[in-house]
Design a protein around this motif. Structure first.
Motif, PDB file in Angstrom:
ATOM      1  N   VAL A   1      40.753  35.369 -27.101  1.00 16.49           N
ATOM      2  CA  VAL A   1      40.997  36.756 -26.698  1.00 16.49           C
ATOM      3  C   VAL A   1      42.483  37.132 -26.758  1.00 16.49           C
ATOM      4  O   VAL A   1      42.826  38.217 -27.251  1.00 16.49           O
ATOM      5  N   PRO A   2      43.422  36.299 -26.261  1.00 13.40           N
ATOM      6  CA  PRO A   2      44.849  36.683 -26.375  1.00 13.40           C
ATOM      7  C   PRO A   2      45.289  36.928 -27.814  1.00 13.40           C
ATOM      8  O   PRO A   2      45.998  37.899 -28.099  1.00 13.40           O
TER       9      PRO A   2
ATOM     10  N   LEU B   1      43.667  40.131 -29.207  1.00 12.27           N
ATOM     11  CA  LEU B   1      44.332  41.336 -28.713  1.00 12.27           C
ATOM     12  C   LEU B   1      45.606  41.613 -29.497  1.00 12.27           C
ATOM     13  O   LEU B   1      45.862  42.748 -29.929  1.00 12.27           O
ATOM     14  N   SER B   2      46.399  40.569 -29.718  1.00  7.90           N
ATOM     15  CA  SER B   2      47.657  40.749 -30.443  1.00  7.90           C
ATOM     16  C   SER B   2      47.408  41.146 -31.892  1.00  7.90           C
ATOM     17  O   SER B   2      48.018  42.096 -32.409  1.00  7.90           O
TER      18      SER B   2
ATOM     19  N   GLN C   1      52.213  42.045 -26.316  1.00  8.32           N
ATOM     20  CA  GLN C   1      51.142  41.567 -27.171  1.00  8.32           C
ATOM     21  C   GLN C   1      51.527  41.658 -28.652  1.00  8.32           C
ATOM     22  O   GLN C   1      51.149  40.809 -29.451  1.00  8.32           O
TER      23      GLN C   1
ATOM     24  N   LEU D   1      52.114  47.960 -25.005  1.00  9.61           N
ATOM     25  CA  LEU D   1      51.592  46.688 -25.497  1.00  9.61           C
ATOM     26  C   LEU D   1      52.631  45.927 -26.310  1.00  9.61           C
ATOM     27  O   LEU D   1      52.287  45.187 -27.228  1.00  9.61           O
TER      28      LEU D   1
ATOM     29  N   GLY E   1      44.698  42.463 -33.114  1.00  9.06           N
ATOM     30  CA  GLY E   1      44.061  43.769 -33.148  1.00  9.06           C
ATOM     31  C   GLY E   1      45.070  44.907 -33.058  1.00  9.06           C
ATOM     32  O   GLY E   1      44.931  45.927 -33.739  1.00  9.06           O
ATOM     33  N   ILE E   2      46.083  44.730 -32.229  1.00 12.87           N
ATOM     34  CA  ILE E   2      47.127  45.755 -32.109  1.00 12.87           C
ATOM     35  C   ILE E   2      47.873  45.901 -33.430  1.00 12.87           C
ATOM     36  O   ILE E   2      48.122  47.015 -33.914  1.00 12.87           O
TER      37      ILE E   2
END
Length: 275
Positions: free
Chosen positions: A191-192, A195-196, A263, A260, A198-199
């Protein structure tokens, strides 16, 4: 101690200049967007004397920025979802599973990062035209996935390589299949990184101009960035309206960077120490 403070000040000066050079264009655009046409013509560099919110309303409704915004939101959301799904599955397979040709496949993904889009844009356009995908949302989504998937696979593979193989072995002993290991173990642990990545993928797709311009020739299917560039020709004598369109396109990206940023930094450095 004094030398350290001096070094910090020396570093702070160019960083402050860089920050000012980055912030000033945005502030200038916001100031122009709040001016009337007459006020801009008389003095384009002065601070606005009144806030002309009508410019933003005009850009959002009359010019069609709302339609372009909705197009970008749809295309970017689906593209990023597919990128994360395919990238995480490929990253898990290339980092934790042993199969013939895995190393060669990983090298192909890395090599794909070195190919500029301009090299493949003509063949891509022909393939998409033959498939009837030009000027369609699925066509643009597939083009984004094809362009940014190697980057997503590279970062997810690098992240998953840092997870001990004993965790995967323990999950198999507990009776999990390969898909079970991915869904129950690797996907939550990733997940971490997701998230990164995905951004970053969101920013890549949102800010894209060339792919969207190639895949979406009609005005009603334009994405937000293409809509902004088209405003420059349509409203060359109404710069405040054009500046309002630029401001609308910049605000979502600015919000992502502000809230963000950690991230984003983690995503950039995800594969720097492993793999």
């Amino acid at each position: 101690m004094a030398g350290r403070h001096l070094g910090n000040r020396i570093v702070a000066v160019p960083m402050a200049v860089l920050a000012l050079a980055t912030i000033y264009p945005l502030m200038f655009t916001a100031n122009v967007a709040m001016k009337s046409r007459r006020e801009y013509i008389l003095d384009r560099f002065s601070l606005t004397s009144s806030l002309q919110w009508d410019n933003i309303v005009k850009a959002w409704s009359s010019v069609g920025m709302a339609r372009y915004f909705a197009n970008s939101l749809l295309v970017v959301s689906v593209s990023v979802a597919l990128l994360l799904l395919l990238g995480s599955m490929a990253g898990f397979a290339l980092s934790q599973l042993r199969f013939r040709g895995s190393k060669a496949l990983y090298l192909v993904c890395i090599a794909a990062l070195l190919i500029p889009f301009q090299v493949i844009m003509v063949p891509l356009a022909r393939v998409m035209a033959d498939a009837g995908l030009i000027d369609t949302y699925p066509g643009l989504i597939l083009a984004y996935v094809a362009q940014f998937l190697p980057f997503t696979i590279f970062l997810m593979t690098s992240y998953y390589k840092g997870i001990p193989a004993e965790i995967v072995d323990a999950a198999r002993i507990d009776g999990n299949t390969t898909y079970g290991v991915y869904l129950r173990i690797m996907l939550p642990m990733g997940v971490p990184a997701l998230l990164s990545v995905g951004i970053l993928d969101t920013l890549f797709c949102w800010n894209d101009v060339l792919i969207s311009l190639l895949m979406m020739p009609s005005a009603e299917n334009r994405t937000l960035m293409i809509g902004v560039t088209s405003l420059r020709g349509q409203y060359s004598d109404d710069i405040p309206t054009f500046a309002s369109g630029v401001l609308i396109a910049a605000i979502p990206v600015l919000m992502v960077y502000l809230f963000l940023q950690r991230q984003i930094a983690d995503g950039v450095t995800a594969g720097s120490t492993k793999g």
